[in-house]
Design an enzyme around this catalytic site. Structure first.
Site, short mmCIF file in Angstrom:
data_model
loop_
_atom_site.label_atom_id
_atom_site.label_comp_id
_atom_site.label_asym_id
_atom_site.label_seq_id
_atom_site.Cartn_x
_atom_site.Cartn_y
_atom_site.Cartn_z
N ARG A 164 5.78 42.71 56.26
CA ARG A 164 6.10 41.69 55.24
C ARG A 164 4.84 41.23 54.50
O ARG A 164 4.70 40.05 54.15
CB ARG A 164 6.79 40.46 55.87
CG ARG A 164 8.12 40.75 56.49
CD ARG A 164 9.14 41.18 55.45
NE ARG A 164 10.48 41.18 56.01
CZ ARG A 164 11.03 42.19 56.67
NH1 ARG A 164 10.34 43.31 56.86
NH2 ARG A 164 12.27 42.10 57.13
N SER A 235 16.06 36.29 56.64
CA SER A 235 15.26 35.94 57.83
C SER A 235 14.32 34.81 57.45
O SER A 235 13.54 34.94 56.51
CB SER A 235 14.40 37.12 58.27
OG SER A 235 15.18 38.20 58.68
N GLU A 334 8.84 33.36 57.14
CA GLU A 334 8.78 34.49 56.23
C GLU A 334 9.09 34.00 54.83
O GLU A 334 8.57 34.51 53.84
CB GLU A 334 9.83 35.54 56.66
CG GLU A 334 9.59 36.89 56.05
CD GLU A 334 10.87 37.62 55.71
OE1 GLU A 334 10.89 38.26 54.65
OE2 GLU A 334 11.84 37.55 56.48
N1 EPU Z 1 19.40 38.26 69.18
C1 EPU Z 1 19.45 37.28 70.15
N2 EPU Z 1 20.36 36.28 69.99
C2 EPU Z 1 21.22 36.23 68.95
C3 EPU Z 1 21.15 37.24 67.95
C4 EPU Z 1 20.21 38.24 68.10
O1 EPU Z 1 18.72 37.30 71.13
O2 EPU Z 1 22.01 35.29 68.87
C5 EPU Z 1 18.42 39.35 69.35
C6 EPU Z 1 19.10 40.69 69.34
O3 EPU Z 1 19.56 41.05 70.61
C7 EPU Z 1 17.99 41.59 68.82
C8 EPU Z 1 17.26 40.67 67.88
O4 EPU Z 1 17.54 39.35 68.26
O5 EPU Z 1 17.15 41.97 69.83
C9 EPU Z 1 17.69 40.85 66.44
O6 EPU Z 1 17.27 42.07 65.99
P1 EPU Z 1 17.80 42.68 64.61
O7 EPU Z 1 17.64 44.14 64.67
O8 EPU Z 1 19.14 42.14 64.24
O9 EPU Z 1 16.81 42.18 63.52
P2 EPU Z 1 15.59 41.19 63.48
O10 EPU Z 1 14.40 41.76 64.16
O11 EPU Z 1 16.04 39.84 63.86
C10 EPU Z 1 14.54 42.24 61.29
C11 EPU Z 1 14.26 41.82 59.88
C12 EPU Z 1 15.52 41.82 59.06
C13 EPU Z 1 16.14 43.22 59.09
C14 EPU Z 1 16.42 43.57 60.56
C15 EPU Z 1 16.96 44.98 60.71
C16 EPU Z 1 12.35 40.36 60.04
C17 EPU Z 1 11.84 38.96 59.92
N3 EPU Z 1 13.66 40.51 59.87
O12 EPU Z 1 15.33 41.22 61.87
O13 EPU Z 1 15.18 41.53 57.72
O14 EPU Z 1 17.34 43.28 58.33
O15 EPU Z 1 15.20 43.50 61.31
O16 EPU Z 1 15.94 45.90 60.52
O17 EPU Z 1 11.56 41.28 60.25
C18 EPU Z 1 14.99 39.78 56.13
O18 EPU Z 1 13.79 40.04 56.08
O19 EPU Z 1 15.50 38.85 55.44
C19 EPU Z 1 15.84 40.54 57.02
C20 EPU Z 1 17.13 40.28 57.15
#
Ligand code: EPU
Length: 338
Positions: A164, A235, A334
């Site tokens: 990012r 995010s 972010e």
């Molecule tokens: N999780 C929990 N509790 C919950 C929901 C989720 O523990 O209630 C855990 C899940 O088990 C998982 C993690 O949190 O381990 C979520 O991972 P996920 O792959 O959904 O994505 P993220 O790491 O939270 C990042 C990006 C997103 C992008 C996704 C998919 C950042 C800040 N965010 O999110 O980007 O879509 O990966 O690649 O890096 C954005 O930047 O606006 C965005 C949506």
């Protein structure tokens, strides 16, 4: 012809739905118009360029001028050995580009499907999802210096892409340069990136670019709020990078739990902020009209459209404090605050 608005409601050009006023907003339709705007010393300052306003939080009124490009479109050049160069104007909606390229079998941006925002913003922010970052695919960026009005072409290396992050987020460049065109280097040779989460199990080993795009959109829709119905800026926090040692301590303190992680370096681990927020017990937190999206607590939402900037920043502070006191990790937003 450019369009000028005075004392404009920022809700008209941001996705969070948080009220604030901007002294002036100018939509421009050509580079020539942009150059005359930049040369006009009478405009309220500072200048702030926005794309679709999908990663921004106005915490108070903005005394300067918001610039928004209405220059959209792209050119595709097919080279030898399947190389495809795509030069896209900064005001092009990123998802339109992803859709059109997937439709014509050009690979490289399909994992970024469904991300709100413009092509210019995707380069500034190095947007990423499902194992791909825009910066991985960007060869060159053309930009203009708002102070000297000189044009520059930045190579991939000059862009300093990181998680990012890009050169356009460094103190010396932030808000000083405006991106005009982004050149992506893509390919017509099928090259699906399927390593993230359960993508492979959904589409198999040999999907078309459109199959992969549709799968990514379906996963996003299942986790993230529909921007047309619930205000948010995606995010809200970055996923923190911690040392392997700190990660081992967290793992040891939670023996009953599989702690999610992505290895990012020899001694570094990225840990999902959503998981930290969840385990710190923040999922139900609310402040006025601001709350966390239940299926993805990394997203702060404008629950019923009544949230104010201070509701969001109060909730943000409570989450940072709770995660810090539970895990000793400081979350960083972010979303850009203005
Ligand atoms: N999780 C929990 N509790 C919950 C929901 C989720 O523990 O209630 C855990 C899940 O088990 C998982 C993690 O949190 O381990 C979520 O991972 P996920 O792959 O959904 O994505 P993220 O790491 O939270 C990042 C990006 C997103 C992008 C996704 C998919 C950042 C800040 N965010 O999110 O980007 O879509 O990966 O690649 O890096 C954005 O930047 O606006 C965005 C949506």
């Amino acid at each position: 012809m450019s369009e000028i608005l005075y004392n404009a409601d920022v809700r008209d050009f941001t996705t969070f739905g948080i009220p604030a006023k901007a002294a002036m907003v100018i939509y421009y339709d050509s580079e020539q118009e942009l150059m005359s705007i930049l040369a006009d010393t009478t405009l309220p300052r500072p200048l702030k360029h926005l794309g679709q306003g999908s990663n921004i939080l106005f915490t108070e009124d903005f005394p300067g001028t918001i610039l928004i490009s209405r220059i959209a479109g792209y050119e595709v050049t097919e080279l030898s050995q399947g190389r495809v160069m795509v030069a896209a104007s900064a005001g092009t909606v990123m998802d339109t580009l992803c859709r059109d390229l997937a439709d014509r079998g050009v690979w490289g941006l399909e994992n970024l499907s469904g991300i709100p925002g413009t092509v210019g913003a995707s380069a500034v922010q190095n947007v990423g999802a499902y194992g791909v970052e825009a910066g991985n695919r960007i060869a060159l960026v053309e930009a203009v210096d708002t102070v000297t009005l000189r044009r520059y072409t930045l190579t991939h290396d000059m862009m300093q892409f990181g998680y990012r992050h890009s050169a356009f987020k460094c103190d010396e460049m932030r808000d000083r340069y405006i991106i005009l065109t982004v050149h992506f280097e893509l390919t017509s040779i099928p090259s699906p990136q399927l390593d993230y989460a359960n993508l492979r199990s959904i589409v198999g080993d040999n999907p078309s670019a459109c199959d992969l795009r549709n799968a990514v959109i379906a996963i996003r829709d299942s986790k993230l709020p529909d921007p047309a119905r619930v205000g948010s800026a995606g995010s809200f926090f970055k996923n923190p990078v911690i040392s392997s040692e700190q990660f081992a301590r967290i793992e040891a303190s939670m023996p009953d739990c599989k702690v999610p992680r992505f290895i990012v370096g020899e001694d570094e681990v990225k840990i999902p902020a959503a998981w930290l927020i969840d385990k710190a017990g923040c999922k139900e937190m609310t402040e006025g009209g601001a709350s966390l999206w239940p299926r993805q607590p990394l997203v702060i939402v404008n629950t019923d459209g009544t949230a104010t900037g201070s509701d969001v920043t109060r909730l943000e502070r409570r989450i940072i404090m709770a995660v810090d006191s539970r895990f000793g990790i400081t979350l960083h937003p972010e979303v850009e605050h203005i």
